[in-house]
Design an enzyme around this catalytic site. Structure first.
Site, mmCIF file in Angstrom:
data_model
loop_
_atom_site.group_PDB
_atom_site.id
_atom_site.type_symbol
_atom_site.label_atom_id
_atom_site.label_comp_id
_atom_site.label_asym_id
_atom_site.label_seq_id
_atom_site.Cartn_x
_atom_site.Cartn_y
_atom_site.Cartn_z
ATOM 1 N N GLU A 51 0.754 -1.386 0.069
ATOM 2 C CA GLU A 51 0.019 0.090 0.142
ATOM 3 C C GLU A 51 0.850 1.169 -0.134
ATOM 4 O O GLU A 51 0.522 2.150 -0.542
ATOM 5 C CB GLU A 51 -0.822 0.179 1.271
ATOM 6 C CG GLU A 51 -2.291 -1.026 1.031
ATOM 7 C CD GLU A 51 -3.089 -0.524 -0.192
ATOM 8 O OE1 GLU A 51 -3.169 0.712 -0.505
ATOM 9 O OE2 GLU A 51 -3.708 -1.531 -0.910
ATOM 10 N N GLY A 95 10.602 6.916 -6.426
ATOM 11 C CA GLY A 95 10.348 8.351 -6.095
ATOM 12 C C GLY A 95 9.663 8.568 -4.806
ATOM 13 O O GLY A 95 9.313 7.510 -4.301
#
Ligand code: SF4
Length: 371
Positions: A51, A95
């Site tokens: 998640e 990122g």
């Protein structure tokens, strides 16, 4: 404005029951086979990591990262015991590095506060660094089948269309209504499958620009909710979800400096950066004009440089910025590196092992290929 004043069409209980049944059926027959779904996660760890990785990142990108991460850190304890640099190295290229640092901090918290066992109450889970209302609901429903609603990008779009919400979805009242809808939709059991199914339908079927109900009625019946969807019935897919504020992108010019001295290269480790804390990089500044770049670098390092044309220009995006990064190979430089400059001469042989942001890694790869 209260949520009852918002322009929308709330479905009947009977329709909600049908949506539940169809969503669960869709999950059984059409859900993607993803690494974090391979086995039921009865301790929450795999679901949590997946998640966090999936925030702001597409499923297709996350798959390989997830597998590598699980191999290196198979348990919360293993993650808590890793160094920040080891965690960031495995996150390199994904990122939004704050997610990795928060995940690491949360693992330490779970070991200290919960004996290494992933917590199972909403209050404890949302208390973990990097976990918000959506993520807590997703983990608790998927891993522990708790009756917790979820609302994220895909479900905001899907729900707005299912209730034909003709208001800005970012408004507080709209968000409240959408959370209420997410809660009302939940079945009494299989909430994890149900929530995943809704996200799946949002991602694969109720897509932003070309939802799978736009085509011919005869040929295209892949949205399981078509007969319950007022947005489809009224052909409003192009305008719902409605949002007044569009993201405004900003252009920016940055410069990156590549200085090589024998078998060493000049690097910095970000410590005060929102984006790249803990990551290694080449000297980099938010300047465009060469004379200013030279001045900035001299003031920081006590090394004077002479720039010629950029050796490479990389265009990349970070959050709302669209960045043109000029990379200079600095062949003429003079002076002794100032103490506490924040820069350090590192052996070229170590570059591969250091966690770097994506553009620095691109430059480093090119550098290593030429040396
Ligand atoms: Fe989305 Fe169309 Fe399905 Fe409605 S019918 S939920 S707009 S894909």
């Amino acid at each position: 404005m209260s949520e009852t004043e918002l322009i929308h069409q709330y479905p009947s209980q009977e329709t909600i029951r049908k949506i539940r049944r169809k969503a669960l059926k869709f999950f059984d027959s059409d859900a993607r086979d993803l690494p974090w779904r391979k086995e039921h996660d009865d301790n929450g760890y795999r679901t949590w990591v997946s998640e966090i990785m999936l925030q702001q990142t597409q499923v297709v990108t996350v798959k390989a990262y997830f597998l590598r991460f699980m191999k290196a850190f198979p348990t919360v304890k293993a993650l808590a015991e890793a160094t920040e640099e080891e965690v960031l190295k495995l996150w390199e290229g994904l990122g939004y590095y704050r997610r990795a640092r928060s995940l690491h901090a949360a693992a330490k918290m779970i070991v200290e506060k919960h004996d290494g066992v992933f917590p199972q109450t909403f209050e404890d889970v949302i208390d973990l660094p990097g976990v918000g209302r959506y993520t807590a609901g997703a983990i608790l429903s998927i891993a522990f089948d708790q009756k917790q609603p979820i609302l994220e990008g895909n479900t905001i779009r899907l729900f707005s269309r299912l209730i034909q919400l003709e208001e800005d979805v970012k408004k507080t009242a709209s968000q409240k209504l959408l959370w209420q809808f997410a809660e009302d939709l939940l079945p009494n059991k299989n909430c994890g499958d149900f929530n995943q199914s809704l996200m799946e339908i949002g991602a694969l079927v109720c897509k932003p620009t070309s939802p799978e109900c736009n085509g011919s009625e005869l040929l295209n019946d892949s949205c399981p909710f078509r007969s319950h969807c007022p947005t489809f019935a009224n052909s409003l897919q192009a305008t719902i979800p409605f949002s007044e504020k569009k993201t405004v992108y900003e252009k920016r010019n940055d410069a990156l400096l590549l200085l090589i001295n024998g078998n060493k290269v000049l690097l910095q480790k970000h410590t005060q950066s929102d984006w790249w804390d803990g990551l290694w990089d080449f000297p980099r500044c938010q300047l465009d004009r060469q004379v200013e770049i030279q001045k900035w670098f001299y003031e920081k390092s006590a090394i004077s440089i002479k720039l010629s044309k950029p050796a490479q220009t990389i265009r990349h995006a970070v959050t709302k910025y669209r960045i043109k990064l000029d990379c200079y190979l600095v062949e003429e430089f003079d002076g002794k590196l100032k103490r506490n400059s924040g820069f350090i001469w590192k052996p070229l042989s170590q570059i591969d092992d250091l966690p770097m942001n994506s553009t620095a890694r691109k430059v480093a790869d090119k550098l290593l290929a030429n040396n």
